[in-house]
Write a protein that holds these residues in place. Structure first.
Motif, short mmCIF file in Angstrom:
data_model
loop_
_atom_site.label_atom_id
_atom_site.label_comp_id
_atom_site.label_asym_id
_atom_site.label_seq_id
_atom_site.Cartn_x
_atom_site.Cartn_y
_atom_site.Cartn_z
N GLU A 216 -1.11 9.15 -3.96
CA GLU A 216 -1.77 9.63 -2.75
C GLU A 216 -2.34 11.03 -2.98
O GLU A 216 -3.52 11.29 -2.74
CB GLU A 216 -0.77 9.64 -1.60
CG GLU A 216 -1.36 9.97 -0.25
CD GLU A 216 -0.35 9.75 0.88
OE1 GLU A 216 -0.82 9.41 1.97
OE2 GLU A 216 0.86 9.91 0.67
N ASP B 73 0.82 -1.21 0.00
CA ASP B 73 0.00 0.00 0.00
C ASP B 73 0.86 1.26 0.00
O ASP B 73 0.55 2.23 -0.69
CB ASP B 73 -0.94 0.00 1.21
CG ASP B 73 -2.00 -1.09 1.12
OD1 ASP B 73 -2.31 -1.55 0.00
OD2 ASP B 73 -2.51 -1.50 2.17
N GLU B 74 1.94 1.24 0.77
CA GLU B 74 2.83 2.41 0.82
C GLU B 74 3.52 2.62 -0.53
O GLU B 74 3.65 3.75 -0.99
CB GLU B 74 3.88 2.24 1.92
CG GLU B 74 4.74 3.47 2.10
CD GLU B 74 5.74 3.34 3.24
OE1 GLU B 74 6.78 4.01 3.15
OE2 GLU B 74 5.47 2.60 4.21
N ALA C 117 1.04 4.22 -2.82
CA ALA C 117 0.80 5.62 -2.44
C ALA C 117 1.93 6.54 -2.89
O ALA C 117 1.69 7.68 -3.31
CB ALA C 117 0.61 5.73 -0.92
N LEU D 150 -7.01 3.86 -0.91
CA LEU D 150 -6.14 4.40 -1.95
C LEU D 150 -5.71 3.31 -2.93
O LEU D 150 -5.75 3.50 -4.15
CB LEU D 150 -4.91 5.09 -1.35
CG LEU D 150 -3.89 5.59 -2.38
CD1 LEU D 150 -4.52 6.63 -3.30
CD2 LEU D 150 -2.67 6.17 -1.68
#
Length: 119
Positions: free
Chosen positions: A63, A8-9, A12, A94
């Motif tokens: 993001e 996820d990071e 983003a 996201l």
């Protein structure tokens, strides 16, 4: 299907500008147009061509891209598997939104009719 925090990071922090040329290549290989790509992106995000160019120049991360977007109320109707993940089961908003965009570009490249893509 759960994504990992690292995944996820990574999503983003990825810039829209780094992925956009891949979208163009993908759709042009299948004889779809840049105008059609922009129509699909605008349907999902509300961004017109000028705003897209602004975000590309700014090197906006996904993001930032989706924070500024006005997500289409029918986006939740985008379903299916993309990058090994079932979109409707992705729990991180996201990451799900980025996969919505990926799925729409995929559908465009696969020759799906525009009225079906733009639910």
């Amino acid at each position: 299907m759960k994504t990992t925090p690292e995944h996820d990071e990574g999503v983003a922090k990825m810039t829209f500008a780094s992925v956009y040329p891949h979208y163009i290549t993908k759709i042009e290989k299948k004889n779809r147009t840049l105008d059609e790509l922009h129509q699909v992106i605008e349907w999902l995000t509300g961004f017109d061509e000028n705003k897209l160019q602004e975000l590309i120049v700014e090197k906006a991360t996904f993001e930032t891209f989706f924070q500024e977007a006005n997500l289409n109320p029918n986006a939740h109707l985008i379903k299916g598997v993309i990058c090994g993940y079932r979109i409707e089961e992705i729990q991180t908003p996201l990451t799900q939104q980025v996969r919505y965009l990926d799925k729409l570009v995929d559908e465009l490249a696969k020759g799906r009719k525009m009225e079906k893509i733009l639910r």
